[in-house]
Design a protein around this motif. Sequence first.
Motif, PDB file in Angstrom:
ATOM      1  N   LYS A 143      43.335  42.700  50.386  1.00 13.74           N
ATOM      2  CA  LYS A 143      43.617  43.914  49.601  1.00 13.74           C
ATOM      3  C   LYS A 143      43.991  43.554  48.175  1.00 13.74           C
ATOM      4  CE  LYS A 143      44.735  47.024  53.250  1.00 13.74           C
ATOM      5  NZ  LYS A 143      45.141  48.411  53.399  1.00 13.74           N
ATOM      6  N   VAL A 144      44.843  42.553  48.065  1.00 16.40           N
ATOM      7  CA  VAL A 144      45.240  42.096  46.732  1.00 16.40           C
ATOM      8  C   VAL A 144      43.994  41.751  45.922  1.00 16.40           C
ATOM      9  CG1 VAL A 144      46.383  40.240  45.471  1.00 16.40           C
ATOM     10  CG2 VAL A 144      47.503  41.257  47.465  1.00 16.40           C
ATOM     11  N   ARG A 145      43.104  41.010  46.539  1.00 19.24           N
ATOM     12  CA  ARG A 145      41.873  40.607  45.867  1.00 19.24           C
ATOM     13  C   ARG A 145      41.027  41.832  45.481  1.00 19.24           C
ATOM     14  NH1 ARG A 145      41.291  37.232  42.590  1.00 19.24           N
ATOM     15  NH2 ARG A 145      43.002  36.286  43.752  1.00 19.24           N
ATOM     16  N   ALA A 146      40.921  42.767  46.406  1.00 20.77           N
ATOM     17  CA  ALA A 146      40.126  43.978  46.129  1.00 20.77           C
ATOM     18  C   ALA A 146      40.688  44.735  44.928  1.00 20.77           C
ATOM     19  CB  ALA A 146      40.105  44.874  47.360  1.00 20.77           C
ATOM     20  N   VAL A 147      42.011  44.833  44.871  1.00 18.23           N
ATOM     21  CA  VAL A 147      42.636  45.535  43.747  1.00 18.23           C
ATOM     22  C   VAL A 147      42.358  44.793  42.448  1.00 18.23           C
ATOM     23  CG1 VAL A 147      44.830  46.204  42.715  1.00 18.23           C
ATOM     24  CG2 VAL A 147      44.439  46.583  45.144  1.00 18.23           C
ATOM     25  N   LEU A 148      42.510  43.469  42.463  1.00 15.92           N
ATOM     26  CA  LEU A 148      42.314  42.687  41.236  1.00 15.92           C
ATOM     27  C   LEU A 148      40.898  42.839  40.689  1.00 15.92           C
ATOM     28  CD1 LEU A 148      44.289  39.428  42.156  1.00 15.92           C
ATOM     29  CD2 LEU A 148      44.853  41.052  40.341  1.00 15.92           C
ATOM     30  N   THR A 149      39.906  42.699  41.573  1.00 17.44           N
ATOM     31  CA  THR A 149      38.531  42.770  41.070  1.00 17.44           C
ATOM     32  C   THR A 149      38.156  44.196  40.663  1.00 17.44           C
ATOM     33  OG1 THR A 149      37.642  43.051  43.293  1.00 17.44           O
ATOM     34  CG2 THR A 149      37.784  40.814  42.478  1.00 17.44           C
ATOM     35  N   THR A 150      38.602  45.165  41.458  1.00 17.32           N
ATOM     36  CA  THR A 150      38.293  46.550  41.109  1.00 17.32           C
ATOM     37  C   THR A 150      38.941  46.941  39.784  1.00 17.32           C
ATOM     38  OG1 THR A 150      38.234  47.133  43.449  1.00 17.32           O
ATOM     39  CG2 THR A 150      38.419  48.942  41.870  1.00 17.32           C
ATOM     40  N   ALA A 151      40.220  46.584  39.634  1.00 13.38           N
ATOM     41  CA  ALA A 151      40.936  46.965  38.421  1.00 13.38           C
ATOM     42  C   ALA A 151      40.307  46.312  37.193  1.00 13.38           C
ATOM     43  CB  ALA A 151      42.406  46.571  38.533  1.00 13.38           C
ATOM     44  N   ARG A 152      39.931  45.028  37.302  1.00 19.15           N
ATOM     45  CA  ARG A 152      39.324  44.386  36.132  1.00 19.15           C
ATOM     46  C   ARG A 152      38.025  45.073  35.755  1.00 19.15           C
ATOM     47  NH1 ARG A 152      37.624  38.080  35.477  1.00 19.15           N
ATOM     48  NH2 ARG A 152      35.791  38.817  36.609  1.00 19.15           N
ATOM     49  N   PHE A 168      48.363  46.331  25.442  1.00 17.39           N
ATOM     50  CA  PHE A 168      49.066  46.845  26.624  1.00 17.39           C
ATOM     51  C   PHE A 168      49.892  45.780  27.340  1.00 17.39           C
ATOM     52  CE2 PHE A 168      45.734  45.048  29.258  1.00 17.39           C
ATOM     53  CZ  PHE A 168      44.605  45.180  28.478  1.00 17.39           C
ATOM     54  N   LEU A 169      49.660  44.498  27.020  1.00 20.43           N
ATOM     55  CA  LEU A 169      50.511  43.454  27.586  1.00 20.43           C
ATOM     56  C   LEU A 169      51.497  43.008  26.518  1.00 20.43           C
ATOM     57  CD1 LEU A 169      47.997  41.205  29.562  1.00 20.43           C
ATOM     58  CD2 LEU A 169      49.523  42.965  30.415  1.00 20.43           C
ATOM     59  N   SER A 170      52.770  43.262  26.752  1.00 19.08           N
ATOM     60  CA  SER A 170      53.744  42.857  25.742  1.00 19.08           C
ATOM     61  C   SER A 170      53.813  41.331  25.680  1.00 19.08           C
ATOM     62  CB  SER A 170      55.117  43.448  26.075  1.00 19.08           C
ATOM     63  OG  SER A 170      55.454  43.158  27.403  1.00 19.08           O
ATOM     64  N   SER A 171      53.840  40.836  24.484  1.00 20.34           N
ATOM     65  CA  SER A 171      53.956  39.392  24.213  1.00 20.34           C
ATOM     66  C   SER A 171      52.944  38.572  24.990  1.00 20.34           C
ATOM     67  CB  SER A 171      55.368  38.897  24.535  1.00 20.34           C
ATOM     68  OG  SER A 171      55.561  38.743  25.927  1.00 20.34           O
ATOM     69  N   LEU A 192      50.153  44.304  37.046  1.00 22.28           N
ATOM     70  CA  LEU A 192      48.801  44.137  37.571  1.00 22.28           C
ATOM     71  C   LEU A 192      47.865  43.622  36.476  1.00 22.28           C
ATOM     72  CD1 LEU A 192      46.370  44.573  39.458  1.00 22.28           C
ATOM     73  CD2 LEU A 192      46.442  47.004  38.892  1.00 22.28           C
ATOM     74  N   ALA A 193      47.964  44.233  35.302  1.00 26.77           N
ATOM     75  CA  ALA A 193      47.114  43.805  34.190  1.00 26.77           C
ATOM     76  C   ALA A 193      47.406  42.358  33.806  1.00 26.77           C
ATOM     77  CB  ALA A 193      47.328  44.720  32.989  1.00 26.77           C
ATOM     78  N   ARG A 194      48.668  41.990  33.826  1.00 24.32           N
ATOM     79  CA  ARG A 194      49.035  40.622  33.440  1.00 24.32           C
ATOM     80  C   ARG A 194      48.467  39.612  34.424  1.00 24.32           C
ATOM     81  NH1 ARG A 194      52.406  38.719  29.798  1.00 24.32           N
ATOM     82  NH2 ARG A 194      53.127  40.831  29.364  1.00 24.32           N
ATOM     83  N   ARG A 195      48.507  39.947  35.685  1.00 23.15           N
ATOM     84  CA  ARG A 195      47.978  39.021  36.688  1.00 23.15           C
ATOM     85  C   ARG A 195      46.475  38.852  36.501  1.00 23.15           C
ATOM     86  NH1 ARG A 195      49.432  38.858  42.725  1.00 23.15           N
ATOM     87  NH2 ARG A 195      47.699  37.635  43.593  1.00 23.15           N
ATOM     88  N   ILE A 196      45.764  39.927  36.210  1.00 26.42           N
ATOM     89  CA  ILE A 196      44.331  39.834  35.954  1.00 26.42           C
ATOM     90  C   ILE A 196      44.069  38.944  34.741  1.00 26.42           C
ATOM     91  CG2 ILE A 196      42.313  41.156  35.183  1.00 26.42           C
ATOM     92  CD1 ILE A 196      43.400  43.516  36.820  1.00 26.42           C
ATOM     93  N   TYR A 197      44.869  39.153  33.708  1.00 25.47           N
ATOM     94  CA  TYR A 197      44.738  38.349  32.486  1.00 25.47           C
ATOM     95  C   TYR A 197      44.902  36.857  32.790  1.00 25.47           C
ATOM     96  CZ  TYR A 197      45.925  36.636  27.799  1.00 25.47           C
ATOM     97  OH  TYR A 197      45.969  35.927  26.631  1.00 25.47           O
ATOM     98  N   ASP A 198      45.990  36.512  33.485  1.00 27.68           N
ATOM     99  CA  ASP A 198      46.270  35.109  33.794  1.00 27.68           C
ATOM    100  C   ASP A 198      45.176  34.497  34.648  1.00 27.68           C
ATOM    101  OD1 ASP A 198      48.610  35.247  32.369  1.00 27.68           O
ATOM    102  OD2 ASP A 198      49.884  35.630  34.119  1.00 27.68           O
TER     103      ASP A 198
END
Lengths: 197, 197
Positions: A14-23, A119-122, A60-66
Amino acid sequence: MEAQRLRKIDPQEKVRAVLTTARRLFVEHGYHSVSIPMIVRESRVSTGAIYHHFGNKEQLARRIYDETLSEFQEMLEQRLTGQADVLSQLRAFGKLLVDVAQSDPEMMRYMLFLNHGEFLSSCPPICSSAPFRWVQETIRNGVADGTLRSDHPFVAAASFIGAILRTIELNYQGVIIEPLDTLISPILDHALRAVRA
Amino acid sequence: MEAQRLRKIDPQEKVRAVLTTARRLFVEHGYHSVSIPMIVRESRVSTGAIYHHFGNKEQLARRIYDETLSEFQEMLEQRLTGQADVLSQLRAFGKLLVDVAQSDPEMMRYMLFLNHGEFLSSCPPICSSAPFRWVQETIRNGVADGTLRSDHPFVAAASFIGAILRTIELNYQGVIIEPLDTLISPILDHALRAVRA
DNA sequence: GTCTATAGCCCGATAGAC
DNA sequence: GTCTATCGGGCTATAGAC
């Protein structure tokens, strides 16, 4: 039990599905236009699960970025092993950009077009990330050993990368219609001419 | 009358205030992060007046887009008069980019960083706007008359512009710290080397 | 860990007095 | 033309059952 039966076997799936879908959605619509309900619909993971795993939308956005950046960094290191001289290293880097642009446009668009600082601070700009700092270093070396020529190695690095990325951009926008892999030689040619001695 | 006394002398002054304030806010925070109440506060023009003059938020954004682009186009035409050969034309274009980047960073950031397609439906990408199509045409001419060299003029044009814009970007992001006007010569040097014969 | 339901907030846009 | 007040809607995030 009932709850047991309903539980998915692997939470990481699920985590993976969210990450790829959100990106994908971030790339398609931009961060602010993507709502949590939208991610819920497309990933088929519930609001509660998303907040449980990621805390909030920004995390969530930060994790996708990293993850995206370290994936790219890994690919670069792989391609660089065995490239001895500056010129073939730069060629390998350029070819990586073009290859990714073609094989995984979503990843390239994500790195190219999203204003992550908005949208990602710093968050450090992409250009200061490891792969791009590597190019700056490599070009400095090339100037030092006479392979490249520049009064200002940072400008040289910017020119080299800029030439490649802009071509990729124009391809995405339909101004350049040929598939990128057929253009690899003129792309590298122009980019290298900007910096070589 | 009372209403008469409260009325500002020039309605166009308010329109102008909204346009400049909104563009600044769009550049600083991104389109979606800028709310009408925010524009109201910073421009000191009321919600009603804004909706009266612009219809809605998107039309306001479109007007900013159109005016910014035609302002840039005007500057370009001014600089090009009297530049006979391809090389000095390209130099004039590059110098214009650098000059604007320094004297009016807000305008340059607006053109560089905003994904206008993300919030303006059916808006042509900046790279297809008149100034950038002019560069493509000029480089095609240069290749034809032997001043420039390229197997693929579109890639050449992308490389030339990309080299310059990327340097400006890195300057904005603090990676290149020297003021841009002191870098004009290495910038033009690298960009032209990418394309000249 | 996962779900549904909903609280609470702020936005874009409108209404209607002046 | 300009204002203030406000509506309806959609958002993020939480609560609480399972």
